[in-house]
Scaffold this motif. Structure first.
Motif, mmCIF file in Angstrom:
data_model
loop_
_atom_site.group_PDB
_atom_site.id
_atom_site.type_symbol
_atom_site.label_atom_id
_atom_site.label_comp_id
_atom_site.label_asym_id
_atom_site.label_seq_id
_atom_site.Cartn_x
_atom_site.Cartn_y
_atom_site.Cartn_z
ATOM 1 N N LYS A 155 43.458 73.472 55.566
ATOM 2 C CA LYS A 155 42.697 72.415 56.183
ATOM 3 C C LYS A 155 43.764 73.056 57.187
ATOM 4 O O LYS A 155 43.308 71.831 58.377
ATOM 5 C CB LYS A 155 43.749 70.985 55.256
ATOM 6 C CG LYS A 155 42.912 70.631 53.698
ATOM 7 C CD LYS A 155 40.666 69.939 54.489
ATOM 8 C CE LYS A 155 40.709 70.104 53.065
ATOM 9 N NZ LYS A 155 39.559 69.644 53.422
ATOM 10 N N LEU A 161 38.522 73.529 53.735
ATOM 11 C CA LEU A 161 38.220 72.865 51.937
ATOM 12 C C LEU A 161 39.399 73.465 52.043
ATOM 13 O O LEU A 161 39.893 74.676 52.142
ATOM 14 C CB LEU A 161 37.699 73.892 51.059
ATOM 15 C CG LEU A 161 35.872 73.649 51.658
ATOM 16 C CD1 LEU A 161 34.973 74.997 51.326
ATOM 17 C CD2 LEU A 161 35.033 72.156 51.869
ATOM 18 N N ASP A 162 40.178 72.487 50.702
ATOM 19 C CA ASP A 162 40.974 72.951 49.705
ATOM 20 C C ASP A 162 40.767 74.183 48.380
ATOM 21 O O ASP A 162 40.538 72.977 47.439
ATOM 22 C CB ASP A 162 41.895 71.413 50.104
ATOM 23 C CG ASP A 162 42.978 71.863 48.758
ATOM 24 O OD1 ASP A 162 43.646 72.807 48.471
ATOM 25 O OD2 ASP A 162 43.803 70.562 48.269
ATOM 26 N N ASP A 206 41.604 72.252 45.355
ATOM 27 C CA ASP A 206 41.317 71.031 44.936
ATOM 28 C C ASP A 206 40.032 71.222 44.079
ATOM 29 O O ASP A 206 39.162 71.535 44.865
ATOM 30 C CB ASP A 206 40.825 69.881 46.425
ATOM 31 C CG ASP A 206 39.995 69.200 45.701
ATOM 32 O OD1 ASP A 206 38.990 68.541 46.109
ATOM 33 O OD2 ASP A 206 40.643 67.978 45.472
ATOM 34 N N ASP A 242 36.549 70.316 46.428
ATOM 35 C CA ASP A 242 36.820 71.446 47.541
ATOM 36 C C ASP A 242 35.660 72.887 46.900
ATOM 37 O O ASP A 242 35.247 73.194 47.377
ATOM 38 C CB ASP A 242 37.613 71.819 48.045
ATOM 39 C CG ASP A 242 37.023 70.164 49.399
ATOM 40 O OD1 ASP A 242 36.777 69.763 49.064
ATOM 41 O OD2 ASP A 242 38.341 70.946 49.926
ATOM 42 N N SER A 278 32.898 72.329 46.199
ATOM 43 C CA SER A 278 31.883 72.607 46.935
ATOM 44 C C SER A 278 31.520 74.005 47.079
ATOM 45 O O SER A 278 30.315 74.756 47.560
ATOM 46 C CB SER A 278 32.338 71.931 48.488
ATOM 47 O OG SER A 278 31.829 70.545 48.237
ATOM 48 N N ASP A 293 36.840 73.633 61.540
ATOM 49 C CA ASP A 293 35.900 72.228 60.526
ATOM 50 C C ASP A 293 34.874 71.356 61.125
ATOM 51 O O ASP A 293 34.487 70.859 60.644
ATOM 52 C CB ASP A 293 36.939 71.437 59.377
ATOM 53 C CG ASP A 293 36.459 70.439 58.598
ATOM 54 O OD1 ASP A 293 35.750 71.005 57.784
ATOM 55 O OD2 ASP A 293 36.309 69.460 58.858
ATOM 56 N N HIS A 351 31.424 71.055 59.379
ATOM 57 C CA HIS A 351 31.345 70.691 57.819
ATOM 58 C C HIS A 351 30.352 69.887 57.278
ATOM 59 O O HIS A 351 30.036 70.937 56.121
ATOM 60 C CB HIS A 351 33.147 69.198 57.458
ATOM 61 C CG HIS A 351 33.430 69.410 56.284
ATOM 62 N ND1 HIS A 351 34.509 69.847 55.307
ATOM 63 C CD2 HIS A 351 32.332 68.065 55.449
ATOM 64 C CE1 HIS A 351 34.435 68.732 54.553
ATOM 65 N NE2 HIS A 351 33.707 68.495 54.378
#
Length: 384
Positions: A43, A74-75, A78, A81, A84, A371, A374
């Motif tokens: 991020k 993306l984190d 997390d 994410d 993803s 990003d 995204h």
């Protein structure tokens, strides 16, 4: 009329988890060859967004290394994410990462996790010393790898001591080997339907670039030493002084030396017992240097090079970086390209240098904003 072929890596999707230099250099080469490179950033942005040199607040370093890519932040800690990311990998051909060994396993995004989603994935892990081994966990920067590979021990002069190469070649050559390995593994995957895990180490890559030094060590049992700009085996092969600067002379054959002696008007040097073969010329290098520089005295570099060129001998000026990038040769070859960036302005870069026959060259695509893609990237993943 024959229709030009598509770029060699057209249709190849690369998920780029790498940072700073070796990995981004690798994936930039793949993008130059037509691959769709999806850059995964934190991020806060990839580390090199915050490394100079800067212009108008933008890292030129980052923008050069990340040309032709799309960005998604993306984190990876997390769960949503991370899922993803795994969805992106499921439909990709290649993953490139250069975390310290063990980090991707802790994050749940290692080769085994990727392979579970996509058995044909080519997963390249770039590190300082490899995924396994006594130094696998050690911190590695280019300087460290240059020091440990032996290349610094043979660079510089006896007076200067060990000298780092003037560019981060430990990183860049590792990026080249990674790109080569990925392309090779993609060919195998096309045949077998199975991907594989590539373990690419900076230390290994630098060792692979020492064939002359390695040969010297094997032949003599003596550790190679620093010899400045000289070739360690062949003479005359060095920089020499003319009236207005330095010129390079590179001769590695008996015929070449004989031609040089005649060009200098010193044919007697051919039968001089100090210079009658390459090994003797290297042993008596200071004496031969004196002869060459005495001949060059009173001549400009341009005059010396005109005589060498007329004789069919290899010689040149010593260009700086600006001269090399701006040279007629570089322009003719088309290796320097540029793009317009919304914050950094015009950014030039040197594209990958291989000309692929009649294949079309991919259109120049600028480096991404953080990003920037995204929604576009995740939308593609959901549509599949």
């Amino acid at each position: 009329m024959t229709t030009p072929a598509l770029p060699p890596l057209d249709g190849i999707r690369v998920v780029d988890l790498s940072r700073v230099l070796a990995g981004p250099f690798c994936t930039a080469l793949l993008a130059d060859a037509g691959a769709d490179v999806v850059k995964i950033e934190s991020k806060a942005g990839e580390d090199s967004r915050h490394l100079g040199p800067f212009r108008d607040g933008e890292s030129i370093y980052f923008n050069v290394l990340n040309r032709g890519k799309r960005s998604i932040a993306l984190d990876l800690k997390d769960p949503e994410d991370r899922e993803s990311l795994l969805q992106l990998i499921a439909d990709a051909d290649v993953v490139v990462e250069n975390f310290r060994p063990g980090v991707t396993t802790r994050l749940g995004i290692d080769y085994e996790a990727a392979r579970a989603r996509n058995p044909r994935i080519v997963y390249a892990s770039i590190s300082g010393f490899g995924q396994k081994g006594p130094m696998a966990g050690a911190a590695a920067y280019d300087l460290v790898v240059q020091a440990l590979s032996g290349v610094m021990s043979i660079t510089g002069t006896e007076e200067s001591g060990p000298t780092r190469l003037g560019e981060s070649f430990g990183d860049t050559i590792t990026g080249v080997f990674a790109a080569w390995g990925i392309s090779t593994a993609l060919l195998a995957a096309r045949t077998t339907g199975e991907g594989q895990h590539l373990d690419v180490a900076m230390f290994d890559s630098m060792l692979a670039m020492l064939p002359t030094a390695h040969s010297q060590l094997q032949a003599s049992g003596v550790t190679p030493k620093r010899v400045g700009n000289r070739h360690p085996v062949s003479t005359p092969f060095d920089t020499y002084r003319a009236d207005d600067g330095l010129f390079v002379l590179a001769i590695a054959s008996e015929k070449g030396f004989q031609t040089l002696a005649r060009t200098m008007g010193r044919e007697e040097l051919i039968t001089d017992p100090r210079f009658m073969e390459d090994a003797l010329r290297t042993e008596n290098e200071p004496a031969l240097r004196k002869e060459i520089e005495a001949w060059a005295a009173g001549r400009t570099v341009a005059q010396v090079l005109e005589l060498l060129d007329a004789a069919g001998l290899a010689g040149s000026e010593v260009w700086n970086v600006e001269q090399a990038l701006g040279s007629e040769q570089a322009r003719y070859r088309g290796v320097v390209e540029s793009f317009e960036h919304p914050a950094a302005g015009t950014v030039s870069y040197v594209r990958q240098p291989v000309v692929f026959g009649e294949s079309t060259r991919p259109a120049v695509r600028r480096s991404p904003l953080l990003d920037e893609h995204h929604d576009e990237i995740l939308g593609e993943a959901r549509a599949r």
